[in-house]
Design a protein around this motif. Structure first.
Motif, PDB file in Angstrom:
ATOM      1  N   ALA A 145      44.614  45.401  50.489  1.00 39.81           N
ATOM      2  CA  ALA A 145      43.596  46.186  49.807  1.00 39.81           C
ATOM      3  C   ALA A 145      43.662  46.904  48.281  1.00 39.81           C
ATOM      4  CB  ALA A 145      43.945  47.847  50.259  1.00 39.81           C
ATOM      5  N   ALA A 146      44.952  46.319  47.589  1.00 39.18           N
ATOM      6  CA  ALA A 146      45.621  46.461  45.836  1.00 39.18           C
ATOM      7  C   ALA A 146      44.584  45.191  45.370  1.00 39.18           C
ATOM      8  CB  ALA A 146      46.733  46.105  45.748  1.00 39.18           C
ATOM      9  N   GLU A 147      45.480  43.790  46.242  1.00 37.79           N
ATOM     10  CA  GLU A 147      44.132  42.932  45.777  1.00 37.79           C
ATOM     11  C   GLU A 147      42.623  43.027  45.674  1.00 37.79           C
ATOM     12  OE1 GLU A 147      45.531  40.350  44.308  1.00 37.79           O
ATOM     13  OE2 GLU A 147      47.866  40.590  44.443  1.00 37.79           O
ATOM     14  N   LEU A 148      42.391  43.890  46.516  1.00 35.09           N
ATOM     15  CA  LEU A 148      40.945  44.281  46.578  1.00 35.09           C
ATOM     16  C   LEU A 148      40.274  44.508  45.653  1.00 35.09           C
ATOM     17  CD1 LEU A 148      37.760  43.914  48.285  1.00 35.09           C
ATOM     18  CD2 LEU A 148      38.357  46.005  49.803  1.00 35.09           C
ATOM     19  N   VAL A 149      41.218  46.037  45.358  1.00 29.49           N
ATOM     20  CA  VAL A 149      40.520  47.207  44.301  1.00 29.49           C
ATOM     21  C   VAL A 149      40.989  46.582  42.866  1.00 29.49           C
ATOM     22  CG1 VAL A 149      41.381  49.221  43.472  1.00 29.49           C
ATOM     23  CG2 VAL A 149      41.206  48.779  45.361  1.00 29.49           C
TER      24      VAL A 149
END
Length: 417
Positions: free
Chosen positions: A78-82
């Motif tokens: 999720a951090a990479e997606l954000v």
């Protein structure tokens, strides 16, 4: 009592004593073996229950650790997606939609991402605002380290936020492009259900269902009752505490770091330490189980010994009776044979010498019979001699008496003839 009867009584007495001693030793050994078997079964049951208790505590913990690693991985994605969404200058609405799609694809309750000040800017679904900065609530304080440059993931214990709601386990990582909090709340209700179904209570229920155990206690090191169950009782917070004997058995097991069992009346009290993977006992499992029919160990040998002793007594009495009866009939048979020999004229007085030498009624009768037989034999011989003498001499006419002879002279002459 003669020597033969004494020997018979001595041999029978020795046999009876040997049978009684053997039966007693066998009964004592059988009773001891049954007692040791009951104690060994108690120790075995306590050890298995303690291992099962340790296992049901370790399995949910290991499963939660595995889930924690998975949740951290989801938070990292999720951090990479954000970070990629912001790098592509995508609007917040698009990033939220992608986070919502990721959450709906798995057992994720919520995904949120903050800015550098801890203010939530992205979320998978609308939730109440949560502060992660200086104004963070105590429950959110651990996540604020990620805003200060920490790269260590933060994982919180699973908890039920509201009654009837799901069990949530949160985990957060730092942002992939800048300090921020990217948090994933996973729904781990299944893990809680697994812990409940395979927990200590399940172990206690299984023990009680086996009917081998009457009561079970899980005791803390300070002897507090952590869990309890009984066949006739109800497990509750105010569960009956163990009595003095049961607590002593529990202390013996916890102090010796191994299972211990004692006999307390009709019960076997067995306890074993519950040791976790770090080899440190955190509790003691105490079980109370029926000892069984320990008296049956000596009943059968005692019964066998009694029957054998009775048979020996019967054989001894029969043998003595036969011996005594034979000894009583022997003089009568000897006298009957002597009478028959006397009747046919072949009686030999010397055949009764051994019988006459005895000192009993039969000997007296034999001596009287021999004396009578000798007297009868002598009279018969005398009469036979007189008869033979009478048959061998002719009969003579009596001489005429002279006239005028005195009467007394006639009497004397007549006596002389």
């Amino acid at each position: 009592m003669d020597l033969s009867r004494r020997l018979i009584l001595l041999v029978c007495g020795v046999l009876i004593a040997a049978v009684a001693v053997t039966g007693g030793v066998f009964a004592y050994g059988a009773h001891g073996a049954l007692l040791e078997r009951a104690l060994a079964d108690g120790r075995h049951v306590a050890e298995l229950a303690a291992r099962s208790t340790a296992l049901v505590r370790e399995v949910p913990r290991a499963a939660e650790e595995l889930l924690s690693a998975q949740i951290v991985a989801q938070a990292s994605l999720a951090a990479e997606l954000v970070a990629m969404g912001e790098a592509a200058r995508q609007p917040a609405r698009v990033i939220n939609d992608r986070l919502r799609a990721a959450a709906d694809a798995g057992a994720i309750e919520e995904i949120v991402a903050t800015d550098q000040r801890g203010r939530i800017v992205y979320r998978s679904r609308p939730v109440a605002d949560v502060a992660y900065g200086a104004d963070a609530a105590p429950s959110e304080q651990p996540f604020t380290t990620l805003l200060k440059g920490s790269t260590t993931p933060v994982v919180r214990p699973a908890q039920r936020l509201e009654a009837g709601g799901p069990v949530i386990k949160p985990a957060a990582v730092a942002g992939a492009d800048k300090p921020r909090v990217v948090r994933v709340d996973a729904d781990v209700t299944g893990l809680a259900e697994l812990a409940r179904r395979a927990g200590v209570e399940r172990v206690i229920d299984e023990l009680l269902a086996s009917r081998m155990v009457e009561a079970v206690w899980l005791l803390a090191p300070d002897q507090r009752v952590l869990a309890h169950g009984a066949v006739t009782g109800i497990r509750a917070a105010g569960a009956p505490a163990p009595d003095a004997d049961e607590l002593a058995a529990a202390r013996s097991a916890s102090g010796g770091r191994k299972a211990a069992a004692v006999l307390a009346g009709p019960w076997v009290l067995a306890a074993a330490p519950v040791t976790l993977s770090n080899n440190e006992p955190f509790a003691t499992l105490l079980v109370r189980m029926p000892a069984g029919d320990l008296d049956g160990g000596w009943r059968t040998p005692a019964l066998v010994a009694g029957v054998v002793t009775l048979l020996l007594l019967i054989l001894a009495v029969g043998r003595i009776a036969a011996t005594v009866g034979g000894r009583l009939d022997e003089p009568l048979d000897r006298l009957a044979e002597a009478a028959s020999a006397l009747h046919v004229g072949r009686f030999n007085p010397f055949t009764l010498n051994d019988l006459c030498d005895r000192d009993d009624a039969a000997a007296r009768a034999a001596r009287a019979f021999r004396a009578m037989a000798v007297e009868v034999t002598q009279r018969e011989e005398h009469l036979e001699a007189l008869l033979q003498s009478a048959r061998g001499e002719p009969e003579e006419e009596p001489a005429p008496e002279p006239e005028g002879a005195p009467a007394d002279e006639e009497y004397r002459d007549g006596q002389g003839v």
